[in-house]
Design an enzyme around this catalytic site. Structure first.
Site, PDB file in Angstrom:
ATOM      1  N   HIS A  43       1.601   0.994 -13.237  1.00 16.52           N
ATOM      2  CA  HIS A  43       2.394  -0.176 -13.635  1.00 16.52           C
ATOM      3  C   HIS A  43       3.880   0.192 -13.581  1.00 16.52           C
ATOM      4  O   HIS A  43       4.264   1.269 -14.040  1.00 16.52           O
ATOM      5  CB  HIS A  43       1.998  -0.605 -15.053  1.00 16.52           C
ATOM      6  CG  HIS A  43       2.735  -1.826 -15.495  1.00 16.52           C
ATOM      7  ND1 HIS A  43       2.390  -3.099 -15.070  1.00 16.52           N
ATOM      8  CD2 HIS A  43       3.829  -1.967 -16.275  1.00 16.52           C
ATOM      9  CE1 HIS A  43       3.241  -3.967 -15.582  1.00 16.52           C
ATOM     10  NE2 HIS A  43       4.113  -3.309 -16.321  1.00 16.52           N
TER      11      HIS A  43
ATOM     12  N   ASN B 167      -4.741   2.635 -13.298  1.00 13.87           N
ATOM     13  CA  ASN B 167      -3.785   1.674 -12.736  1.00 13.87           C
ATOM     14  C   ASN B 167      -2.385   2.264 -12.806  1.00 13.87           C
ATOM     15  O   ASN B 167      -2.099   3.097 -13.661  1.00 13.87           O
ATOM     16  CB  ASN B 167      -3.830   0.376 -13.560  1.00 13.87           C
ATOM     17  CG  ASN B 167      -2.876  -0.676 -13.034  1.00 13.87           C
ATOM     18  OD1 ASN B 167      -2.809  -0.931 -11.829  1.00 13.87           O
ATOM     19  ND2 ASN B 167      -2.117  -1.301 -13.928  1.00 13.87           N
TER      20      ASN B 167
ATOM     21  N   GLY C 137       0.780  -1.231   0.000  1.00  8.92           N
ATOM     22  CA  GLY C 137       0.000   0.000   0.000  1.00  8.92           C
ATOM     23  C   GLY C 137       0.810   1.277   0.000  1.00  8.92           C
ATOM     24  O   GLY C 137       0.313   2.322   0.410  1.00  8.92           O
ATOM     25  N   SER C 138       2.053   1.237  -0.526  1.00  4.46           N
ATOM     26  CA  SER C 138       2.839   2.477  -0.503  1.00  4.46           C
ATOM     27  C   SER C 138       2.254   3.526  -1.449  1.00  4.46           C
ATOM     28  O   SER C 138       2.331   4.729  -1.178  1.00  4.46           O
ATOM     29  CB  SER C 138       4.307   2.199  -0.828  1.00  4.46           C
ATOM     30  OG  SER C 138       4.464   1.796  -2.164  1.00  4.46           O
TER      31      SER C 138
ATOM     32  N   MET D 265      -3.597  -7.072  -7.833  1.00  7.56           N
ATOM     33  CA  MET D 265      -2.970  -8.038  -8.726  1.00  7.56           C
ATOM     34  C   MET D 265      -3.976  -8.984  -9.392  1.00  7.56           C
ATOM     35  O   MET D 265      -3.716 -10.175  -9.543  1.00  7.56           O
ATOM     36  CB  MET D 265      -1.880  -8.808  -7.981  1.00  7.56           C
ATOM     37  CG  MET D 265      -0.805  -7.907  -7.383  1.00  7.56           C
ATOM     38  SD  MET D 265      -0.117  -6.691  -8.557  1.00  7.56           S
ATOM     39  CE  MET D 265       1.101  -7.710  -9.374  1.00  7.56           C
TER      40      MET D 265
HETATM   41  C1  GAR Z   1       3.585  -1.042  -7.444  1.00  5.94           C
HETATM   42  O1  GAR Z   1       4.964  -1.006  -7.701  1.00  5.94           O
HETATM   43  C2  GAR Z   1       2.793  -1.156  -8.726  1.00  5.94           C
HETATM   44  O2  GAR Z   1       3.413  -0.526  -9.788  1.00  5.94           O
HETATM   45  C3  GAR Z   1       2.729  -2.639  -8.905  1.00  5.94           C
HETATM   46  O3  GAR Z   1       2.528  -3.154  -7.616  1.00  5.94           O
HETATM   47  C4  GAR Z   1       3.201  -2.331  -6.693  1.00  5.94           C
HETATM   48  C5  GAR Z   1       2.292  -2.064  -5.507  1.00  5.94           C
HETATM   49  O4  GAR Z   1       3.003  -1.477  -4.476  1.00  5.94           O
HETATM   50  N1  GAR Z   1       1.656  -2.998  -9.784  1.00  5.94           N
HETATM   51  C6  GAR Z   1       1.753  -3.913 -10.737  1.00  5.94           C
HETATM   52  O5  GAR Z   1       2.758  -4.560 -10.944  1.00  5.94           O
HETATM   53  C7  GAR Z   1       0.493  -4.103 -11.570  1.00  5.94           C
HETATM   54  N2  GAR Z   1       0.784  -4.789 -12.789  1.00  5.94           N
HETATM   55  P1  GAR Z   1       2.271  -0.809  -3.243  1.00  5.94           P
HETATM   56  O6  GAR Z   1       1.311  -1.849  -2.663  1.00  5.94           O
HETATM   57  O7  GAR Z   1       3.381  -0.488  -2.286  1.00  5.94           O
HETATM   58  O8  GAR Z   1       1.561   0.424  -3.745  1.00  5.94           O
END
Ligand code: GAR
Length: 209
Positions: A116, A114, A17-18, A97
């Site tokens: 990415h 979204n 969740g950053s 995801m």
């Molecule tokens: C992020 O780096 C985002 O870009 C990636 O998941 C991470 C979530 O981090 N998303 C994907 O890869 C989607 N294809 P977070 O939970 O710390 O925000």
């Protein structure tokens, strides 16, 4: 304090969740004219839920059903229903995801975004930072895009480039990309919240009011 109804965000995440925190902090400091109406996760122990609750924001685990990479035919309408009940104006995927299918997309036309961790259309799919490193890319980054029926394929709203360094590991590169995400995502959400983002076909333009 203004009494105007604020632009309402529904944030979906599966991980720590950053990006949610970056958006919530940007709202708190007045950089994003929106409010977080609801945080939803498909993982009961996800950090995003704990971090939302620590900020006294409504946060719910919603069971994802029997598939691993998408919602099933019962859980997808349940996700749509709770987001509609929360009257969200924009669905913000922040590390969620699972691929969203037609029924979800049709409920929120051009209102799902979204983030990415690559410069799309390069390296769609999982662990995009590792794909960039394995490919030998010298520059990668992050992309915020509208969600459509393709995987990491919808119209691009914003991108930020990040260098790949000779001694990078997947972890150091992912950290550098995430730091860029934490600037890019709030900026994109702010522009959409202000009504400054227009979409024509695949082309997205930013217009200051
Ligand atoms: C992020 O780096 C985002 O870009 C990636 O998941 C991470 C979530 O981090 N998303 C994907 O890869 C989607 N294809 P977070 O939970 O710390 O925000």
């Amino acid at each position: 304090m203004s009494s105007e109804p604020r632009f309402r965000l529904g944030v979906l995440g599966s991980g720590k969740g950053s990006n949610f925190v970056a958006i919530a902090d940007a709202i708190a400091t007045g950089q994003v004219p929106a409010q977080i109406a609801l945080v939803l996760s498909d993982a009961p122990e996800a950090g995003i839920l704990a971090r939302a609750r620590a900020r006294n924001l409504p946060a719910r685990f919603l069971a994802p059903g029997r598939f691993r990479t998408k919602l099933d035919e019962e859980t997808e309408p349940a996700y749509v229903r709770v987001l509609q009940e929360a009257q969200v104006d924009l669905v913000v995927l922040a590390g969620f995801m699972r691929v969203l299918k037609a029924r979800f997309l049709e409920a929120f036309p051009r209102r799902i975004i979204n983030i990415h961790p690559s410069l799309l259309p390069a390296f769609p799919g999982l662990e995009a930072w590792r794909q960039a490193l394995d490919h030998g890319a010298k520059v990668t980054g992050c992309t915020v895009h509208f969600v459509d029926a393709g995987v990491d394929a919808g119209p691009i709203i914003g991108q930020q480039a990040v260098p790949v360094l000779d001694d990078d590991t997947p972890e150091t590169l992912h950290q550098r990309i995430q730091a860029a995400e934490h600037t890019l995502y709030p900026a994109c959400v702010a522009a959409i919240s202000r009504g400054e983002v227009a979409v024509q076909g695949r082309r997205v333009s930013w217009r200051k009011h």
